[in-house]
Design a protein around this motif. Sequence first.
Motif, PDB file in Angstrom:
ATOM      1  N   THR A   3      49.653  12.559 -10.352  1.00  0.00           N
ATOM      2  CA  THR A   3      49.851  13.942  -9.948  1.00  0.00           C
ATOM      3  C   THR A   3      48.494  14.619  -9.905  1.00  0.00           C
ATOM      4  OG1 THR A   3      51.877  13.901 -11.232  1.00  0.00           O
ATOM      5  CG2 THR A   3      51.141  16.048 -10.452  1.00  0.00           C
ATOM      6  N   ILE A   5      46.714  18.297  -9.332  1.00  0.00           N
ATOM      7  CA  ILE A   5      46.957  19.731  -9.208  1.00  0.00           C
ATOM      8  C   ILE A   5      45.677  20.387  -8.725  1.00  0.00           C
ATOM      9  CG2 ILE A   5      47.601  21.819 -10.449  1.00  0.00           C
ATOM     10  CD1 ILE A   5      49.086  19.958 -12.424  1.00  0.00           C
ATOM     11  N   LYS A   9      47.613  24.684  -2.264  1.00  0.00           N
ATOM     12  CA  LYS A   9      48.551  23.640  -1.934  1.00  0.00           C
ATOM     13  C   LYS A   9      48.394  23.286  -0.466  1.00  0.00           C
ATOM     14  CE  LYS A   9      53.239  22.454  -2.387  1.00  0.00           C
ATOM     15  NZ  LYS A   9      54.053  22.813  -1.270  1.00  0.00           N
ATOM     16  N   TYR A 111      59.084  22.790 -12.530  1.00  0.00           N
ATOM     17  CA  TYR A 111      58.640  22.505 -11.176  1.00  0.00           C
ATOM     18  C   TYR A 111      59.655  21.658 -10.425  1.00  0.00           C
ATOM     19  CZ  TYR A 111      56.362  20.453  -7.216  1.00  0.00           C
ATOM     20  OH  TYR A 111      56.095  20.059  -5.936  1.00  0.00           O
ATOM     21  N   HIS A 264      53.766  28.808  -3.453  1.00  0.00           N
ATOM     22  CA  HIS A 264      52.966  28.554  -4.647  1.00  0.00           C
ATOM     23  C   HIS A 264      52.841  29.786  -5.547  1.00  0.00           C
ATOM     24  CE1 HIS A 264      50.025  30.104  -1.774  1.00  0.00           C
ATOM     25  NE2 HIS A 264      49.421  30.585  -2.815  1.00  0.00           N
TER      26      HIS A 264
ATOM     27  N   ARG B  86      52.858  22.610 -13.107  1.00  0.00           N
ATOM     28  CA  ARG B  86      52.909  22.895 -11.675  1.00  0.00           C
ATOM     29  C   ARG B  86      53.824  24.073 -11.320  1.00  0.00           C
ATOM     30  NH1 ARG B  86      53.634  18.170  -7.716  1.00  0.00           N
ATOM     31  NH2 ARG B  86      55.067  17.227  -9.199  1.00  0.00           N
ATOM     32  N   TYR B  89      49.744  27.771  -9.783  1.00  0.00           N
ATOM     33  CA  TYR B  89      48.571  26.998  -9.376  1.00  0.00           C
ATOM     34  C   TYR B  89      47.282  27.601  -9.928  1.00  0.00           C
ATOM     35  CZ  TYR B  89      51.599  24.316  -6.485  1.00  0.00           C
ATOM     36  OH  TYR B  89      52.589  23.474  -6.073  1.00  0.00           O
TER      37      TYR B  89
END
Lengths: 270, 420
Positions: A3, A5, A9, A111, A264, B86, B89
């Motif tokens: 993953t 981050i 996005k 999430y 997001h 998540r 952000y």
Amino acid sequence: METIIKPVKPLRIDLQELWRYRELFYYLAWRDVKVRYKQTAIGVVWAVIQPFLMMVVLSIFFGRVLAVQTNGIPYPIFAFTGLLFWNYFSNALTGASNSLVANQAIIQKIYFPRVLLPIASTMVYLLDFVIASFVLAGLMVYYHYAPSLTGLILIAPCLLITCLTFSGLGLWLAALNVKYRDVRYALPFFIQVLLFVTPVIYPITLLNKHRWIWLFNPMSGVVDTMRAGLLSVGTINWQLLGVSFGISIAVFLFGLFYFNKTEHYFADIV
Amino acid sequence: MDNVIEVKGISKQYTINHERLPYHSLRDDLIGLLKKPIRWLHGHQEVQEPFWALKGITFEVKKGEVLGIIGANGAGKSTLLKILSRITYPTTGEIVMQGRVGSLLEVGTGFHPELTGRENIYLNGVILGMTKKEIDAKFDEIVTFAGIERFLDTPVKHYSSGMYVRLAFSVAAHLEPDILIVDEVLAVGDAEFQKKSLGKMEEITKKGGRTILFVSHNMDAVQAICKKSILLEHGSIKMMGDTKDVIHTYLYDKTRREPIKTFEGAGDKKQACLNRITILNDEKNPSTDLSIAKPFYIEVEYTLKSAFSAFVVLKLFSTSLPNQYLFVSWSNDNGYANPSEPGTYRARIKVDPILNTGMYSYLVGIATHTEDYIDYTVQNDIISIQNVEGFPFPVVMHGRQDSFFLYSGHWNITPVTPDL
């Protein structure tokens, strides 16, 4: 599994990820169905009663009092054919638009691809649609109407247009609703206006001069096509259906794009 | 090389908008748009203040490591966890994690009151990231741990709050990702269940293989399950290392434990607000290092903006039991009349020397009969009670270390003569 981050996005739909979350999608839809039928005393009957009563009321005012011309189709079955698709559209759109705010507790704590929520929350209305379809079948038997083969085949594309349209609008409004809480209050009004520019309670032939209005509304293609196809009355307007299909795809892509671009920050402001 | 979490320079900026709620109303935005030119003419700038919740956070976690994250309220713990999970952000930086990540920022996420226990186990499990297969396999274990066998098919709205929490924790405890992110979930349920939960957490960590990030205000819990810890302060890492040292640094940090806490008259919409809270020692000097043998004072300065009757509430709790108040005191206790006219007031409570050595936290709020808190604040681990001058009365220490109160009982022992 890795993953990563990062601040911004990337603008894309991760289909692999959506597939991994398929069980969550199923359970979110399942929850809404369960809760719906637990909270209401007569459960399934609501899916039937709502369009049926609306049909009765419309039949009295538009069929009897105003005597709207319907190509010789008895008004009740004329209205119900339109209502069947219209109710699916408007209920699903409302459900999708409110889904993020209604599920804010989950959004703030866990999430998952957010796009699952608006879409999953429309599934309960698909069930309503299926149930209400049986009522239409009953009305068709009662009034001696049989669908044409083309009509039966066109059910799938018409459903697809309906789903693409409410999904696109729903994704857009759901994202907007997170930022602007007025959406919740403006939506019923918006849907009411849409009802009048969709040939649900009157035939598309009624306002010849202002036809262009319907071209922009994919639901008019659906309602008009299904009425012609399922009741075997008149001809199918392929041009209108084609335009509806094109617009529904555009609406869907726009909704998905807007949602993807804004998702997001949902957790920060929801 | 075997790092499973690599956090590189994570920062998070929020924009605090002093004039608005976090979400907008379309109407307000439209009006704002119209007002903009007028404001511009007046040379009036919109009050938008960037706020860095996290600044340049960098750390690594190895496979199987259990890392504690501690810090005062507003230090950035929750923001860090939200970024790692998540949910939100980062503004800058990057995080790379290897393996399946599961986060528990709350127990019972997605629980629906209308659904039965059985249905909620599946719903909650899937929301937390388990597959149906995994839930099927662990179903009996979950039910047994929660102890709700008999109520499996009852809607959870009929559950007692204890049962509800037990079920919610039980589902969460059976989540088995490679990386687990946990926030304060142990602070639920009664003391006994907390103990059971902590036991379960320890069991999970001892089984090994699993990497855990653990945030808590409960220093005992952090101490018990984390070898290494991070101390966050004002959005940055202040210290990283052995949990014992980190906790010690945190608890005895004098700059954090300022005796005087002042608050900007937050929110004009509030009818009343707290201005300042001061902890005073026996000699009425501001201090948070207090003696076990002497009383101390908590002084609350507050403002009533309109005429109504409001009271000051003090709730005191211990660092090792963060969700259980040791006592609650109202400024109208004993029928004492509180001011109800607009104005600024100072309320002072004297706390007798009843607390044992340790670290204590307070909640101070302004409340009315009908509304819980108009304004309130929680200051964690701020009051340190120490044994410097000896106990207020001669005591036998045996078994007293674990007690919150230092109480000299009034004993009376008389010989029992057998009846004739």
